[in-house]
Design a protein around this motif. Structure first.
Motif, PDB file in Angstrom:
ATOM      1  N   GLN A   1      41.875  40.523  45.232  1.00 53.76           N
ATOM      2  CA  GLN A   1      42.954  39.865  44.500  1.00 53.76           C
ATOM      3  C   GLN A   1      42.479  38.506  43.993  1.00 53.76           C
ATOM      4  O   GLN A   1      41.678  37.835  44.631  1.00 53.76           O
ATOM      5  CB  GLN A   1      44.169  39.722  45.412  1.00 53.76           C
ATOM      6  CG  GLN A   1      44.761  41.066  45.810  1.00 53.76           C
ATOM      7  CD  GLN A   1      45.710  40.984  46.986  1.00 53.76           C
ATOM      8  OE1 GLN A   1      46.758  40.367  46.883  1.00 53.76           O
ATOM      9  NE2 GLN A   1      45.340  41.596  48.099  1.00 53.76           N
TER      10      GLN A   1
ATOM     11  N   PHE B   1      48.920  38.869  39.816  1.00 50.03           N
ATOM     12  CA  PHE B   1      50.266  39.407  40.010  1.00 50.03           C
ATOM     13  C   PHE B   1      51.166  39.222  38.796  1.00 50.03           C
ATOM     14  O   PHE B   1      52.186  39.902  38.670  1.00 50.03           O
ATOM     15  CB  PHE B   1      50.922  38.787  41.251  1.00 50.03           C
ATOM     16  CG  PHE B   1      51.079  37.287  41.197  1.00 50.03           C
ATOM     17  CD1 PHE B   1      52.201  36.704  40.621  1.00 50.03           C
ATOM     18  CD2 PHE B   1      50.109  36.457  41.731  1.00 50.03           C
ATOM     19  CE1 PHE B   1      52.351  35.328  40.584  1.00 50.03           C
ATOM     20  CE2 PHE B   1      50.245  35.076  41.701  1.00 50.03           C
ATOM     21  CZ  PHE B   1      51.377  34.504  41.118  1.00 50.03           C
TER      22      PHE B   1
ATOM     23  N   ALA C   1      50.001  45.984  42.231  1.00 53.38           N
ATOM     24  CA  ALA C   1      48.979  46.137  43.274  1.00 53.38           C
ATOM     25  C   ALA C   1      48.502  47.571  43.389  1.00 53.38           C
ATOM     26  O   ALA C   1      47.857  47.947  44.362  1.00 53.38           O
ATOM     27  CB  ALA C   1      49.541  45.676  44.618  1.00 53.38           C
TER      28      ALA C   1
ATOM     29  N   TYR D   1      55.305  43.142  43.564  1.00 54.69           N
ATOM     30  CA  TYR D   1      54.019  42.498  43.859  1.00 54.69           C
ATOM     31  C   TYR D   1      54.051  41.041  43.409  1.00 54.69           C
ATOM     32  O   TYR D   1      53.590  40.144  44.137  1.00 54.69           O
ATOM     33  CB  TYR D   1      52.902  43.265  43.158  1.00 54.69           C
ATOM     34  CG  TYR D   1      51.514  42.701  43.373  1.00 54.69           C
ATOM     35  CD1 TYR D   1      50.991  42.509  44.646  1.00 54.69           C
ATOM     36  CD2 TYR D   1      50.695  42.386  42.274  1.00 54.69           C
ATOM     37  CE1 TYR D   1      49.701  42.009  44.835  1.00 54.69           C
ATOM     38  CE2 TYR D   1      49.408  41.894  42.454  1.00 54.69           C
ATOM     39  CZ  TYR D   1      48.921  41.703  43.734  1.00 54.69           C
ATOM     40  OH  TYR D   1      47.643  41.206  43.908  1.00 54.69           O
TER      41      TYR D   1
ATOM     42  N   ARG E   1      53.498  37.833  45.968  1.00 51.59           N
ATOM     43  CA  ARG E   1      52.375  36.912  45.819  1.00 51.59           C
ATOM     44  C   ARG E   1      52.850  35.506  45.418  1.00 51.59           C
ATOM     45  O   ARG E   1      52.306  34.497  45.896  1.00 51.59           O
ATOM     46  CB  ARG E   1      51.404  37.449  44.767  1.00 51.59           C
ATOM     47  CG  ARG E   1      50.584  38.654  45.210  1.00 51.59           C
ATOM     48  CD  ARG E   1      49.456  38.280  46.162  1.00 51.59           C
ATOM     49  NE  ARG E   1      48.649  37.190  45.626  1.00 51.59           N
ATOM     50  CZ  ARG E   1      47.693  37.313  44.699  1.00 51.59           C
ATOM     51  NH1 ARG E   1      47.399  38.520  44.222  1.00 51.59           N
ATOM     52  NH2 ARG E   1      47.023  36.262  44.274  1.00 51.59           N
TER      53      ARG E   1
ATOM     54  N   TRP F   1      49.240  40.259  50.872  1.00 51.43           N
ATOM     55  CA  TRP F   1      49.254  41.672  50.482  1.00 51.43           C
ATOM     56  C   TRP F   1      47.893  42.299  50.742  1.00 51.43           C
ATOM     57  O   TRP F   1      46.862  41.762  50.345  1.00 51.43           O
ATOM     58  CB  TRP F   1      49.585  41.779  48.997  1.00 51.43           C
ATOM     59  CG  TRP F   1      50.029  43.143  48.564  1.00 51.43           C
ATOM     60  CD1 TRP F   1      49.264  44.277  48.517  1.00 51.43           C
ATOM     61  CD2 TRP F   1      51.329  43.511  48.113  1.00 51.43           C
ATOM     62  NE1 TRP F   1      50.007  45.339  48.061  1.00 51.43           N
ATOM     63  CE2 TRP F   1      51.286  44.890  47.806  1.00 51.43           C
ATOM     64  CE3 TRP F   1      52.526  42.822  47.931  1.00 51.43           C
ATOM     65  CZ2 TRP F   1      52.378  45.587  47.319  1.00 51.43           C
ATOM     66  CZ3 TRP F   1      53.626  43.507  47.461  1.00 51.43           C
ATOM     67  CH2 TRP F   1      53.562  44.876  47.167  1.00 51.43           C
TER      68      TRP F   1
ATOM     69  N   ILE G   1      45.514  45.576  50.017  1.00 52.57           N
ATOM     70  CA  ILE G   1      45.285  46.773  49.209  1.00 52.57           C
ATOM     71  C   ILE G   1      44.195  47.586  49.892  1.00 52.57           C
ATOM     72  O   ILE G   1      43.037  47.183  49.945  1.00 52.57           O
ATOM     73  CB  ILE G   1      44.874  46.418  47.767  1.00 52.57           C
ATOM     74  CG1 ILE G   1      45.917  45.485  47.118  1.00 52.57           C
ATOM     75  CG2 ILE G   1      44.723  47.688  46.932  1.00 52.57           C
ATOM     76  CD1 ILE G   1      45.547  45.037  45.704  1.00 52.57           C
TER      77      ILE G   1
ATOM     78  N   ARG H   1      42.095  41.982  38.330  1.00 50.74           N
ATOM     79  CA  ARG H   1      41.215  42.202  39.481  1.00 50.74           C
ATOM     80  C   ARG H   1      39.914  42.918  39.106  1.00 50.74           C
ATOM     81  O   ARG H   1      38.840  42.525  39.530  1.00 50.74           O
ATOM     82  CB  ARG H   1      41.952  43.008  40.566  1.00 50.74           C
ATOM     83  CG  ARG H   1      43.151  42.297  41.165  1.00 50.74           C
ATOM     84  CD  ARG H   1      43.681  43.035  42.385  1.00 50.74           C
ATOM     85  NE  ARG H   1      44.118  44.379  42.113  1.00 50.74           N
ATOM     86  CZ  ARG H   1      45.332  44.703  41.677  1.00 50.74           C
ATOM     87  NH1 ARG H   1      46.227  43.749  41.448  1.00 50.74           N
ATOM     88  NH2 ARG H   1      45.666  45.967  41.473  1.00 50.74           N
TER      89      ARG H   1
END
Length: 307
Positions: A145, A150, A155, A193, A197, A203, A205, A284
């Motif tokens: 991230q 976000f 996500a 998400y 954030r 969070w 993943i 990302r």
């Protein structure tokens, strides 16, 4: 003494799902090492989905069918209704479910264990997309991230989301305070998400796939693979829909007052060019960073239809 498992409320949004919903619900009810209750909200359907769900409620005490609430017109509004109307009291975690996937039997156990044994407040994961012809493809959403991702992406598929009650309660409160504006949000998973954030919830993943993500002609949002989805995404950005959602979500989660966001939020040409230089902290995946840079530059040159 019986083992006490984490209690999970699974929120399932359905619409004309008779071809798949029985297999999906079965995969949820057969989850290991968790205590599951499934809450179903059905957008008025024409294929018998509501009748099937009503019959299931009679058979299973841990399945609840919410009263009809009119036509939602999309999954996001249906999920927002579920979050609003389901009482989270007594549950440890809240999970989202589509009607057409197949969950691995340890999906919720893996998610809840990750949240119980770490500092994370929410969980999502990679998925294995699959098609009727037997083709499969890993959808990798587990890149690290970055500062502002976000505001520009979710996500991963919302059907993998599991939220702690510590996050779910303030999420619901915020939604109720912004209910009318929220109806214009097109993707509930992106919004959830962004809320998490932007409010400093952590969070996770998971790179391990947790489910089989069914692909078919009726997908509202499907696997982003190949050239066709890339072209469709470009059209959505070029016609202003995507940037309009960015503006709306930034405002709803209170990020419109941040100096970084305020510097580009009006999406003027110079602002978009400036935003393009921050691509590395807005998406990302490397490929998406490159795409973000070029799309910001292209929209700046051609003009922004969102204005």
């Amino acid at each position: 003494m019986p083992v006490k498992y984490p209690r999970v409320a699974v929120l399932l949004a359905a619409y004309n799902g008779m071809r798949w919903i029985e297999e999906q619900v079965s995969s949820i009810l057969n989850q290991s090492s968790v205590d599951v209750t499934v809450y179903i909200s059905v957008d008025p359907s024409t294929d018998g989905t509501e009748g099937w769900c009503a019959s299931l409620v009679v058979e299973r005490s841990n399945v609840v069918l919410l009263p009809t609430a009119g036509h939602f017109g999309g999954a996001a509004r249906n999920f927002f209704r579920l979050i609003r109307d389901v009482d989270f009291e007594g549950y440890d975690f809240i999970a989202f479910s589509d009607q057409d996937d197949i969950w691995h039997s340890d999906k919720l156990a893996r998610a809840t264990q990750a949240l119980l044994t770490s500092e994370y407040d929410a969980y999502s994961s990679n998925v294995t997309a699959f098609w009727p012809d037997g083709k499969t493809h890993l959808l990798d959403k587990a890149q690290p991230q970055v500062t502002w991702d976000f505001l520009f992406e979710a996500a991963g598929p919302g059907c993998t989301y599991v939220l702690s009650k510590r996050l779910a309660d303030p999420l619901k409160d915020s939604m109720l305070c912004n209910w009318q504006a929220l109806q214009d949000v097109g993707l509930h998973d992106w919004y959830c998400y962004a809320f998490a954030r932007s409010h400093h919830y952590k969070w996770f993943i998971d790179p391990v796939p947790s489910m089989h993500y069914r692909q078919h002609d009726s997908n509202q949002v499907g696997a982003n693979t190949g050239l066709t989805p890339l072209i469709a995404r470009y059209k959505t950005i070029h016609n202003g829909q995507w940037f309009s959602q960015v503006q709306l979500i930034a405002s709803l989660v209170g990020q419109n007052r941040d100096p970084f966001v305020g510097a580009w939020l009006e999406l003027g040409r110079s602002q978009l060019l400036k935003l393009s230089l921050s691509a590395w902290k807005c998406r990302r995946r490397f490929r998406d960073k490159v795409f973000f840079f070029f799309i910001c530059c292209a929209i700046a040159v051609m003009g922004n239809r969102a204005k």
